[in-house]
Scaffold this motif. Structure first.
Motif, PDB file in Angstrom:
ATOM      1  N   GLU A 206       0.809  -1.216   0.000  1.00  0.00           N
ATOM      2  CA  GLU A 206       0.000   0.000   0.000  1.00  0.00           C
ATOM      3  C   GLU A 206       0.843   1.267   0.000  1.00  0.00           C
ATOM      4  OE1 GLU A 206      -3.705   2.019  -0.112  1.00  0.00           O
ATOM      5  OE2 GLU A 206      -3.069  -0.022  -0.578  1.00  0.00           O
ATOM      6  N   GLY A 211       1.970   2.003  -5.357  1.00  0.00           N
ATOM      7  CA  GLY A 211       1.000   1.138  -4.713  1.00  0.00           C
ATOM      8  C   GLY A 211       1.165  -0.309  -5.146  1.00  0.00           C
ATOM      9  N   ILE A 419      -5.596  -0.631   3.290  1.00  0.00           N
ATOM     10  CA  ILE A 419      -6.112  -0.329   1.953  1.00  0.00           C
ATOM     11  C   ILE A 419      -7.466   0.367   2.064  1.00  0.00           C
ATOM     12  CG2 ILE A 419      -6.999  -1.365  -0.175  1.00  0.00           C
ATOM     13  CD1 ILE A 419      -4.886  -3.542   0.149  1.00  0.00           C
ATOM     14  N   VAL A 420      -8.331  -0.164   2.908  1.00  0.00           N
ATOM     15  CA  VAL A 420      -9.648   0.448   3.100  1.00  0.00           C
ATOM     16  C   VAL A 420      -9.506   1.867   3.646  1.00  0.00           C
ATOM     17  CG1 VAL A 420     -11.803   0.309   4.415  1.00  0.00           C
ATOM     18  CG2 VAL A 420     -10.809  -1.762   3.414  1.00  0.00           C
ATOM     19  N   ASP A 422      -6.981   3.992   3.357  1.00  0.00           N
ATOM     20  CA  ASP A 422      -6.459   4.916   2.342  1.00  0.00           C
ATOM     21  C   ASP A 422      -7.507   5.242   1.289  1.00  0.00           C
ATOM     22  OD1 ASP A 422      -4.049   4.989   3.641  1.00  0.00           O
ATOM     23  OD2 ASP A 422      -3.088   3.494   2.357  1.00  0.00           O
ATOM     24  N   ARG A 423      -8.230   4.220   0.853  1.00  0.00           N
ATOM     25  CA  ARG A 423      -9.232   4.465  -0.186  1.00  0.00           C
ATOM     26  C   ARG A 423     -10.357   5.365   0.331  1.00  0.00           C
ATOM     27  NH1 ARG A 423      -5.474   2.353  -2.121  1.00  0.00           N
ATOM     28  NH2 ARG A 423      -5.378   0.686  -3.686  1.00  0.00           N
ATOM     29  N   LYS A 426      -9.069   9.044   0.752  1.00  0.00           N
ATOM     30  CA  LYS A 426      -8.922   9.790  -0.503  1.00  0.00           C
ATOM     31  C   LYS A 426     -10.277  10.122  -1.119  1.00  0.00           C
ATOM     32  CE  LYS A 426      -4.374   7.852  -1.618  1.00  0.00           C
ATOM     33  NZ  LYS A 426      -3.589   7.005  -2.549  1.00  0.00           N
ATOM     34  N   SER A 427     -11.196   9.153  -1.091  1.00  0.00           N
ATOM     35  CA  SER A 427     -12.502   9.410  -1.705  1.00  0.00           C
ATOM     36  C   SER A 427     -13.294  10.445  -0.916  1.00  0.00           C
ATOM     37  CB  SER A 427     -13.295   8.100  -1.792  1.00  0.00           C
ATOM     38  OG  SER A 427     -13.557   7.584  -0.504  1.00  0.00           O
TER      39      SER A 427
END
Length: 506
Positions: A206, A211, A419-420, A422-423, A426-427
Motif C-alpha cells: 500500500e 502502490g 487499503i480500506v 487509504d481508499r 482519498k474518496s
C-alpha cells in the motif's frame, strides 16, 4: 509470551515519538512493527522444528538472549533503516522462544486439568504483556528523557529475566525420539523465503511508490506464492517417501519440516482451528492498532492518556485467562470460540460507528472490554487443541504453525484495513474538495474519521467471519480441555482424536 507482546505493544504506542525524532514518514512507521512480525512469523516453523530436534530449553534460552541483544541495539538506533533491521533480528528471538515454550508445556503437562491451567497461563501472557507494553511503555515515552528508547530497555530487561528463569527452572532437554534427525533445509528455505516475501508485500504494497501496481511488489508477490507452492509440493513428496514401506534413506529425502497431513487430523478440525486463529488475530490486533492511531492521531491524545483507555482491556484479559481453565474442561469449544470471536468483532463495530464527539464510556470503554474475549479464548483453546492433535516429536513445530497463522493473519488484517483506510480517506477528501491529500495530512477531520471507521468495519468483518467458521465447522468438536489425566495404560484422548500416525498406518 509476555515479552513478545511487550515488544509489539510498547513500540506501537511509541510510534509517534519515533516518527518525530527519526523523521520517519507516517506511511513507513508501520515497518517498526512489521519488521518484528515479519521475522517472528516467517521463521516460526523452521525454528520450531530445530527446537523439537535439538532441544527446546536450548532454543528458548538462545532466543531470549537474542532478544536482549537486539532490543538493546534498537535503543541505540539513530536512523530508520537501522531500527527496522534490528527489529527484524529481534523478532528472530521470538520465533525461537514461542514454539519452544509451547513444546515445553506440552511435554511437562500431560493431558489433565493442570495442562489447561498451564496453557491458559501461557495465553495470559498476551494481555499481561499488552498491559505492561502499553502502560509502562506509554509512561516511559511520556515521562523519561530517553522517551521511546526506554521502551526497548524495558523489553530487553524482561527478555533477560525470561532467559535467567529458563536456565534455573526448565528441565534439561531430553533427546529427540525420532530415528531420522535430519533437517529439511530445502523445505525450510522455501517456506521461510516464500512467507517472508508474501508478508513483505502485504506490509509494503500500500505504501510502495505506485502502490500495488509497483513492479517489485508484483514480482515479489509472484515469487513468494511460487516458493510457498513449491514448499507444499516438496513436503507432500517427502511425506509420501517417509510413509513408504521401502522408503529411501537418501540424503535428499529427509523427514518433512511439517507433515501436511496434520491439517487433516481430527477430521479437518485442526485446519479449521488454524484459520479461525488467522481471522481472529486479523481482527483483534488490527483493531488495537487502529484504536491507538484513532486516539493519538485523530483525538490528539498523548501516549499516557491513550494507555489509560486500554486499561479495561488488560484487566478483562487477565480475568478471562483465570476463567478459561475453569470453562475449557466443561464448556464445548464452539461456545467459547463462537462467543469470543463475536465479542471481539463487536468491539470493532463500536469503533466503526463512533462519532466525532462520542463519549469514551459509550464506545471506547465497552470496546476495550469486548475486544479481548476472542483472543483469550482462541489462544487457550487453540494451543490445547494443537497439543492434543500433534505427536510428541511435533509439539514445537505444531505450535509454531499455530503462531504462524496468527502472525500472517495480523499482517493480512493490517494490510486489508490499511487499503480500506487509504481508499476511504482519498474518496472522502476528494468529495469535500481536497485533492492534494497523498499523505492524508491535510484531509478534513470528517474524512479522517470516515477512514478510521472504514478500517474498523474491516476488522468487524474478520471477527464475524471467524465466528461463522466456528459455528459451521466446530459445532461437534466437543470439549478440548481435560478434567483429569487418563488412566495409565489406556488410550489417551489425543490418540482417539487424531488416529494413529501415518507411519503406523503404513
Amino acid at each position: 509470551m509476555s515479552v513478545n507482546t511487550v515488544s509489539i505493544a510498547s513500540s506501537a504506542i511509541a510510534l509517534p515519538s519515533i516518527g518525530r525524532e527519526l523523521n520517519v514518514p507516517q506511511e513507513r512507521l508501520q515497518w517498526i512493527i512489521s519488521a518484528y512480525s515479519l521475522t517472528s512469523g516467517c521463521l516460526l516453523l523452521f525454528l520450531g522444528r530445530l527446537a523439537d530436534l535439538y532441544g527446546r530449553r536450548r532454543a528458548f534460552v538462545l532466543g531470549s538472549l537474542s532478544q536482549v541483544a537486539f532490543g538493546l541495539g534498537c535503543a541505540f538506533a539513530n536512523d530508520e533503516i537501522t531500527l527496522d533491521v534490528l527489529r527484524g533480528f529481534q523478532g528472530i528471538g521470538a520465533a525461537a522462544t514461542i514454539p519452544a515454550g509451547l513444546g515445553i508445556l506440552a511435554h511437562a503437562f500431560p493431558p489433565s486439568k493442570a495442562r489447561s491451567w498451564a496453557f491458559a497461563t501461557f495465553s495470559a501472557g498476551a494481555p499481561v504483556g499488552a498491559s505492561l507494553g502499553n502502560c509502562v511503555g506509554g509512561t516511559l515515552v511520556q515521562l523519561t528523557d530517553q522517551a521511546w528508547r526506554s521502551t526497548f530497555y524495558f523489553s530487553s530487561c524482561l527478555s533477560f529475566v525470561a532467559a535467567v528463569g529458563a536456565i534455573l527452572s526448565f528441565d534439561a532437554d531430553a533427546p529427540s525420539h525420532e530415528e531420522d534427525k535430519r533437517v529439511d533445509w530445502l523445505g525450510a528455505a522455501l517456506i521461510t523465503t516464500g512467507l517472508t516475501l508474501i508478508v513483505f508485500v502485504l506490509s509494503d504494497g500500500e505504501i510502495a511508490p505506485n502502490g500495488w501496481s509497483t513492479s517489485y511488489i508484483i514480482a515479489l508477490l509472484i515469487v513468494g506464492v511460487i516458493l510457498t507452492a513449491a514448499y507444499i509440493v516438496w513436503q507432500l513428496y517427502l511425506e509420501r517417501v517417509q510413509n513408504s514401506p521401502t522408503r529411501s534413506t537418501s540424503r535428499w529425502t529427509p523427514p518433512p519440516l511439517l507433515r501436511l497431513s496434520i491439517w487433516k487430523r481430527a477430521k479437518g478440525k485442526f485446519a479449521v482451528m488454524q484459520w479461525i486463529a488467522f481471522l481472529n488475530y486479523g481482527c483483534f490486533v488490527t483493531w488495537q492498532i487502529w484504536a491507538q492511531l484513532y486516539y493519538q492521531n485523530f483525538l490528539g491524545l498523548n501516549p499516557v492518556l491513550t494507555m489509560v483507555r486500554f486499561i479495561p482491556a488488560f484487566v478483562t484479559g487477565f480475568i478471562c485467562n483465570i476463567i478459561v481453565p475453569l470453562l475449557i474442561s466443561r464448556v464445548p469449544v464452539v461456545i467459547l470460540l463462537g462467543s469470543g470471536t463475536a465479542l471481539t468483532g463487536c468491539a470493532a463495530l463500536l469503533f466503526a460507528v463512533v462519532g466525532p464527539s462520542a463519549p469514551y464510556w459509550a464506545y471506547g470503554f465497552p470496546g476495550a472490554i469486548l475486544s479481548v474475549f476472542g483472543t483469550d479464548f482462541m489462544f487457550a483453546c487453540g494451543t490445547i487443541f494443537v497439543a492434543k492433535v500433534a505427536l510428541p516429536h511435533e509439539q514445537s513445530v505444531a505450535g509454531a504453525l499455530f503462531m504462524t497463522m496468527t502472525q500472517i493473519g495480523t499482517a493480512f488484517g493490517l494490510t486489508i484495513s490499511t487499503i480500506v483506510y487509504d481508499r476511504v480517506l482519498k474518496s472522502q477528501a476528494a468529495a469535500m474538495g481536497v485533492v492534494d491529500n497523498a499523505d492524508g495530512t491535510n484531509a478534513p477531520r470528517l474524512a479522517q474519521l470516515r477512514a478510521f471507521q472504514g478500517a474498523q468495519w474491516t476488522c468487524f468483518a474478520f471477527g464475524m467471519f471467524a465466528c461463522l467458521m466456528t459455528l459451521l465447522f466446530l459445532w461437534d468438536a466437543g470439549i478440548v480441555g481435560h478434567r483429569e489425566a487418563p488412566p495409565a495404560g489406556s488410550d489417551s484422548e489425543e490418540t482417539v482424536a487424531r488416529g494413529p500416525p501415518p507411519a503406523e498406518k503404513a
